[in-house]
Motif scaffolding. Structure first.
Motif, PDB file in Angstrom:
ATOM      1  N   VAL A  30      38.098  72.713  31.367  1.00 39.15           N
ATOM      2  CA  VAL A  30      38.739  71.930  32.427  1.00 39.15           C
ATOM      3  C   VAL A  30      38.047  72.237  33.750  1.00 39.15           C
ATOM      4  O   VAL A  30      37.888  73.401  34.122  1.00 39.15           O
ATOM      5  N   LEU A  31      37.645  71.190  34.444  1.00 36.05           N
ATOM      6  CA  LEU A  31      37.031  71.311  35.765  1.00 36.05           C
ATOM      7  C   LEU A  31      37.972  70.732  36.806  1.00 36.05           C
ATOM      8  O   LEU A  31      38.366  69.568  36.712  1.00 36.05           O
ATOM      9  N   PHE A  32      38.349  71.536  37.794  1.00 33.52           N
ATOM     10  CA  PHE A  32      39.103  71.018  38.932  1.00 33.52           C
ATOM     11  C   PHE A  32      38.130  70.347  39.888  1.00 33.52           C
ATOM     12  O   PHE A  32      37.157  70.965  40.338  1.00 33.52           O
ATOM     13  N   LEU A  33      38.377  69.088  40.208  1.00 40.60           N
ATOM     14  CA  LEU A  33      37.587  68.335  41.179  1.00 40.60           C
ATOM     15  C   LEU A  33      38.555  67.873  42.259  1.00 40.60           C
ATOM     16  O   LEU A  33      39.317  66.928  42.068  1.00 40.60           O
ATOM     17  N   THR A  34      38.567  68.558  43.394  1.00 41.61           N
ATOM     18  CA  THR A  34      39.632  68.356  44.366  1.00 41.61           C
ATOM     19  C   THR A  34      39.156  68.598  45.793  1.00 41.61           C
ATOM     20  O   THR A  34      38.138  69.269  46.014  1.00 41.61           O
ATOM     21  N   ALA A  35      39.904  68.052  46.736  1.00 37.45           N
ATOM     22  CA  ALA A  35      39.613  68.270  48.153  1.00 37.45           C
ATOM     23  C   ALA A  35      40.187  69.584  48.659  1.00 37.45           C
ATOM     24  O   ALA A  35      39.901  69.995  49.789  1.00 37.45           O
TER      25      ALA A  35
END
Length: 233
Positions: free
Chosen positions: A77-82
């Motif tokens: 799982v990769l978190f892609l977030t601001a």
């Protein structure tokens, strides 16, 4: 299918761009924009990697991740977030994420991180598909027949991967088209036949025919089927 990636992202522009790019790279990518829908797909789908945003309608990404890790400890799982503070990164990684990438981001870097996570996952579960003398390394996307590398387009790669996941099975045109192209088959398009022709040509440069046509039924990958219904075309 090839490597299946679920992207959970409510920003339409980001999601459209990333999913298109992933598909061009040969991945089978789907996107959802809602936390509740994402949780349902994670429960009932079979994913090789998940790209997860933090802020989402319904359940937030961290809640989804923590629940997902209670039932699946292996899927990357990769978190892609601001959310880019150190405390956010720590919270995300401690919550079960394998990697954390902040927006704005480079698509090339995203691809590199995906490849790295898939390589690490290879140590936990095999990522090489084999049937007859054909093999596909899903982590590196290397395709070989009898030890000879094959240069495939993204769709040829996805099509061959689907065949290798179902060797010996009779696969209807509708089933193949809807899985590989992710579109409903209208019965009129010859797109599938064109790609099968090109894939056969490349495979048969290194050996006997492995993709066989069954009249009125579809295709089968493997040894030549017996009986009059086999079509050598």
């Amino acid at each position: 299918m090839g490597i299946r990636i679920l992207m959970v992202e409510d920003d339409e522009l980001i999601a459209t761009s990333v999913v298109r790019g992933l598909r061009e790279e040969g991945y089978v990518a789907e996107r959802v924009a809602d936390g509740e829908v994402a949780w349902s797909m994670l429960q009932h789908g079979d994913w090789d990697l998940v790209i997860l945003d933090w802020w989402l309608p319904g359940q937030d990404g961290l809640t989804i991740l923590r629940r997902f890790r209670q039932r699946d400890r292996d899927t990357p799982v990769l978190f892609l977030t601001a959310r880019d503070s150190v405390s956010d990164r720590i919270m995300g990684l401690d919550g079960g994420a394998d990697d954390y990438l902040c927006k704005p981001f480079s698509f090339d870097e995203l691809l590199a991180r995906i490849r790295a996570m898939l390589r690490r996952a290879e140590g936990r579960a095999g990522t090489v598909l084999t049937a007859a003398d054909v093999s596909i390394d899903l982590a590196t996307q290397r395709v070989e027949r009898a030890g000879h590398p094959l240069d495939l387009t993204a769709k040829e790669y996805a099509l061959l991967t689907y065949f290798l996941r179902h060797p010996g099975e009779v696969l209807s045109r509708t089933r193949i088209y809807e899985h590989v192209w992710d579109e409903r088959y209208d019965g009129l398009s010859n797109t599938l036949e064109v790609h099968v022709f090109e894939l056969r040509r490349k495979l048969e440069a290194q050996g006997e025919r492995l993709i066989h046509t069954l009249r009125g039924r579809g295709y089968v990958f493997g040894a030549a089927p017996g009986g009059p219904e086999g079509d050598p075309v």
